[in-house]
Structure formats: C-alpha cells, structure tokens
Design a protein around this motif. Structure first.
Motif, PDB file in Angstrom:
ATOM      1  N   THR A  78       0.845  -1.190   0.000  1.00 39.14           N
ATOM      2  CA  THR A  78       0.000   0.000   0.000  1.00 39.14           C
ATOM      3  C   THR A  78       0.884   1.245   0.000  1.00 39.14           C
ATOM      4  O   THR A  78       2.072   1.173   0.304  1.00 39.14           O
ATOM      5  CB  THR A  78      -0.892   0.044   1.245  1.00 39.14           C
ATOM      6  N   THR A  79       0.279   2.368  -0.290  1.00 35.50           N
ATOM      7  CA  THR A  79       1.013   3.637  -0.269  1.00 35.50           C
ATOM      8  C   THR A  79       1.582   3.893   1.118  1.00 35.50           C
ATOM      9  O   THR A  79       2.767   4.250   1.262  1.00 35.50           O
ATOM     10  CB  THR A  79       0.086   4.796  -0.687  1.00 35.50           C
ATOM     11  N   LEU A  85       8.289   2.410   4.706  1.00 39.67           N
ATOM     12  CA  LEU A  85       9.542   1.728   4.350  1.00 39.67           C
ATOM     13  C   LEU A  85      10.585   2.732   3.868  1.00 39.67           C
ATOM     14  O   LEU A  85      11.741   2.676   4.286  1.00 39.67           O
ATOM     15  CB  LEU A  85       9.285   0.684   3.267  1.00 39.67           C
ATOM     16  N   LEU A  86      10.184   3.658   2.994  1.00 36.90           N
ATOM     17  CA  LEU A  86      11.128   4.643   2.488  1.00 36.90           C
ATOM     18  C   LEU A  86      11.657   5.535   3.607  1.00 36.90           C
ATOM     19  O   LEU A  86      12.844   5.879   3.624  1.00 36.90           O
ATOM     20  CB  LEU A  86      10.476   5.490   1.393  1.00 36.90           C
ATOM     21  N   GLY A  90      15.533   5.872   5.015  1.00 35.66           N
ATOM     22  CA  GLY A  90      16.125   7.186   4.835  1.00 35.66           C
ATOM     23  C   GLY A  90      15.763   7.833   3.511  1.00 35.66           C
ATOM     24  O   GLY A  90      16.411   8.797   3.095  1.00 35.66           O
ATOM     25  N   GLY A  91      14.732   7.312   2.852  1.00 38.89           N
ATOM     26  CA  GLY A  91      14.347   7.847   1.553  1.00 38.89           C
ATOM     27  C   GLY A  91      13.457   9.061   1.623  1.00 38.89           C
ATOM     28  O   GLY A  91      13.202   9.707   0.633  1.00 38.89           O
ATOM     29  N   SER A  92      12.968   9.415   2.824  1.00 37.27           N
ATOM     30  CA  SER A  92      12.080  10.567   2.948  1.00 37.27           C
ATOM     31  C   SER A  92      12.888  11.851   2.979  1.00 37.27           C
ATOM     32  O   SER A  92      13.864  11.965   3.706  1.00 37.27           O
ATOM     33  CB  SER A  92      11.242  10.448   4.218  1.00 37.27           C
ATOM     34  N   ARG A  93      12.483  12.812   2.185  1.00 36.10           N
ATOM     35  CA  ARG A  93      13.162  14.118   2.139  1.00 36.10           C
ATOM     36  C   ARG A  93      12.333  15.184   2.811  1.00 36.10           C
ATOM     37  O   ARG A  93      12.618  16.354   2.704  1.00 36.10           O
ATOM     38  CB  ARG A  93      13.439  14.529   0.686  1.00 36.10           C
ATOM     39  N   ALA A  94      11.245  14.787   3.493  1.00 42.23           N
ATOM     40  CA  ALA A  94      10.340  15.759   4.134  1.00 42.23           C
ATOM     41  C   ALA A  94      10.954  16.390   5.356  1.00 42.23           C
ATOM     42  O   ALA A  94      11.839  15.916   5.979  1.00 42.23           O
ATOM     43  CB  ALA A  94       9.035  15.065   4.496  1.00 42.23           C
TER      44      ALA A  94
END
Length: 94
Positions: A78-79, A85-86, A90-94
């Motif tokens: 799911t979204t 997971l991201l 460490g995939g979040s840039r927020a």
C-alpha cells in the motif's frame, strides 16, 4: 521490443537499476500490468502499490490487484506501507 520495453531496458543499462516500483497509474488492469510485464521480461524486482491505481470498474481493479499483481510482482503493498519503508530506509526528504 515495444517502446516501453526499450525505455525500461535503457534505464536498466544506464542507471544499473535492479528494482522498480510502480506506485501510480491510469488503469490497474492495462497500463500498469503491461508495463509490469515488460519489467518482468527484463528481470526487474517489482513492487506494485495497489491503492495508488484505479481502473474503469471496481471489478477490473479487484481482479488486477487481487489476482494478477500477486503473479507479477515480488511485492504488492500500500502507499502507507511504502512511505513507511522509504522513511525507514532514509528515503524521505520531508
């Protein structure tokens, strides 16, 4: 090969990609499935996000997500789970 297949193959060679996430699309049972099948042929690890796509009818969407996606992708998620997971990776840039 089809133009989409060529584009995926070019990305794989140029960027040395091993996995692909299809997280949105126009129709779950046509566009998403066709591109996913091209990615399968190119031996990508595939993740499909089942709540970020739609189809012309609820039945078509259900069959695509409940039956076909499970056969095509290594991961169906799911979204919300993908975002978590991201963020964990460490995939979040927020």
């Amino acid at each position: 090969p089809q133009p989409e297949s060529r584009a995926l193959a070019d990305c794989r060679r140029t960027l040395r990609l091993q996995a692909v996430v299809f997280s949105f699309g126009y129709t779950s049972n046509t566009c998403i499935e066709a591109t996913t099948r091209s990615a399968v042929d190119l031996d990508y690890h595939i993740t499909l996000v089942n709540d970020a796509v739609a189809s012309w009818t609820p039945k078509d969407h259900h069959v695509a997500v409940a039956v076909n996606y499970e056969c095509l992708a290594q991961t169906v998620t799911t979204t919300e789970a993908l975002v978590q997971l991201l963020e964990t990776l460490g995939g979040s840039r927020a």
